[in-house]
Design an enzyme around this catalytic site. Structure first.
Site, short mmCIF file in Angstrom:
data_model
loop_
_atom_site.label_atom_id
_atom_site.label_comp_id
_atom_site.label_asym_id
_atom_site.label_seq_id
_atom_site.Cartn_x
_atom_site.Cartn_y
_atom_site.Cartn_z
N PHE A 170 0.92 -6.21 -8.69
CA PHE A 170 -0.16 -6.30 -9.03
C PHE A 170 -0.64 -5.03 -9.21
O PHE A 170 -1.57 -4.78 -7.81
CB PHE A 170 -0.56 -7.29 -8.54
CG PHE A 170 -1.51 -8.08 -8.59
CD1 PHE A 170 -2.09 -8.86 -9.70
CD2 PHE A 170 -3.15 -7.59 -8.05
CE1 PHE A 170 -3.08 -9.28 -10.03
CE2 PHE A 170 -4.13 -7.87 -8.57
CZ PHE A 170 -4.15 -8.96 -9.96
N ASP A 229 -0.66 2.72 -4.42
CA ASP A 229 -2.30 2.03 -5.05
C ASP A 229 -1.54 0.83 -3.34
O ASP A 229 -1.68 0.20 -3.13
CB ASP A 229 -1.44 0.47 -5.44
CG ASP A 229 -2.19 -0.51 -5.96
OD1 ASP A 229 -3.03 -0.62 -5.26
OD2 ASP A 229 -2.60 -1.41 -6.86
N LYS A 268 -10.91 -3.33 -1.90
CA LYS A 268 -10.57 -4.38 -0.65
C LYS A 268 -11.29 -4.09 0.88
O LYS A 268 -12.76 -4.11 1.00
CB LYS A 268 -9.20 -5.18 -0.24
CG LYS A 268 -9.30 -4.99 -1.75
CD LYS A 268 -7.83 -6.67 -1.54
CE LYS A 268 -7.16 -7.23 -2.86
NZ LYS A 268 -7.95 -8.75 -2.85
#
Length: 425
Positions: free
Chosen positions: A137, A238, A267
């Protein structure tokens, strides 16, 4: 105002495309707890999907943001720059894995970080193609969707994806996909679909997030690094969900001794305030010309101030070791339930980025139904959990690393009871 009436208002006012996991409407939050509009208290094992690793409203984060509020909130760094942006870039250049000279850019979201990493890789290599992994994702923007290895709900109905994006299977031995097979699929891709000399980058999550919290092995990442070096391909890590102490290291790639050329993050960097970044080799980061990178809100001063405080808290409160300790306790508790709950087929994850996977006890097939039953039972008892995985049969655990010991113990009791009750539901 009741949750039911708020839900009705929400459904009338907001696109159904913005899905919600619970019908909890937050009123206030502190560290690992959330209270809803009706005063009910919940233990938060989602942390805004790995955002508040340092807990809701950590005092040092709030203090840093308040101080910045009293100075200025926005100038756009590309118009009137400011020192704390520069200082945060210097700090990330120091702590992101790699002994080479680095440079950093700031954006606002994880998807933006991924988009910009691809732009930088293409500018640096003069190549176009990008390779990602099934189950991965990387965001909901068009390039993010193209890189993401799951159709529903992320790609369905949105038309053609950007070209020159290819996928190979992520190695998950539990589901019969070995690292050797994944590397073999990459070699077949080079032979059948895309010349490796046309590939700008390979992007990988060291631990897949939405895909099911499957960790890549050190051996696999080392071989991937070798393949990239052989063909002049850039490796993008990532670390949007894995970053900032979640896995027991500041960055998950540190577990493997493998260094990416570009690292994306978001995040947990902002502790609840929007900020994201790309850090990489200085000469690669300098490939785009002036004006090619940036954004109006990129590196917002409040997010930057929060990020400085987050890095301080992680260091001063030893949250990397705290993550490992919490994760070990959680995994031990889950392992102790295997005999009572044969639906448990795997317990995994480094640090406090953990997951439990469920199969149907009779068919032995992945059971999203059982995982959802556990989630709903826990929610009834005041514990917020998230599911994930291509099959939807995984519960992932993303509680704040600052969760208090007594609340953590309470959550483990709720989790155990919910798993056992789900068996008879």
């Amino acid at each position: 105002m009741t949750a039911t009436s708020l839900a009705d208002r929400r459904n009338a006012a907001i696109s159904r495309g913005v899905g919600v996991t619970t019908q909890i409407y937050a009123d206030r939050a502190e560290n690992s707890e959330i209270w809803d509009k009706e005063g009910k208290r919940y233990i938060d094992f989602a942390a805004g999907i790995a955002v508040v690793n340092t807990g809701h409203r950590h005092p040092r984060v709030i203090e840093a943001v308040k101080k910045q509020l009293d100075r200025f909130t926005h100038t756009c760094h590309q118009v009137v720059p400011y020192e704390n942006y520069v200082e945060l870039a210097e700090r990330l250049n120091e702590v992101v894995p790699g002994s080479f000279a680095k440079k950093t850019i700031f954006v606002t979201t994880g998807a933006e970080a991924v988009e910009n990493a691809v732009k930088i890789a293409r500018a640096a290599t003069g190549r176009q193609a990008v390779i990602a992994f099934g189950g991965g994702f990387h965001g909901r923007t068009f390039m993010g969707m193209a890189l993401t290895g799951k159709v529903v709900p992320y790609k369905v109905g949105f038309g053609a994806m950007p070209g020159d994006v290819f996928h190979v299977p992520f190695p998950v031995e539990l589901h019969g996909q070995t690292a050797e097979q994944s590397l073999g699929a990459l070699k077949k891709l080079f032979a059948a679909d895309v010349d490796p000399n046309r590939v700008a980058a390979i992007i990988i999550e060291p631990v897949q997030g939405e895909g099911g919290f499957y960790p890549a092995t050190t051996a696999f990442l080392k071989q991937l690094r070798e393949i990239c070096d052989q063909h002049g391909i850039l490796l993008i890590a990532d670390e949007v969900q894995t970053g900032f102490a979640r896995t027991g290291k500041l960055f998950a790639m540190e577990h493997h001794g493998v260094v990416a050329d570009l690292t994306t993050m978001a995040k947990g960097l902002g502790g609840g305030f929007p900020i994201a970044a790309v850090t990489g080799r200085a000469e690669i980061m300098d490939a785009p010309g002036p004006g090619g990178l940036g954004g109006t809100y990129a590196g917002n001063p409040l997010g930057v101030a929060a990020a400085h405080a987050v890095l301080d808290v992680i260091k001063d409160e030893d949250l990397c070791n705290r993550a490992t300790s919490l994760g070990n306790r959680l995994k031990q508790r889950l392992e102790s339930l295997r005999e009572k709950a044969p639906e448990i087929v795997d317990v995994r994850g480094p640090g406090f980025m953990n997951a439990v996977e469920f199969n149907d006890a009779t068919t032995k097939l992945p059971s999203a139904d059982f995982a959802n039953k556990v989630r709903l039972k826990a929610l009834e008892k005041g514990l917020i959990l998230l599911t994930c995985g291509v099959h939807g049969n995984v519960i992932r655990f993303l509680a704040p690393l600052t969760v208090q010991d007594n609340i953590f113990a309470e959550a483990l009791d709720i989790l155990e009871a919910s798993i056992l009750e789900a068996r008879s539901a």
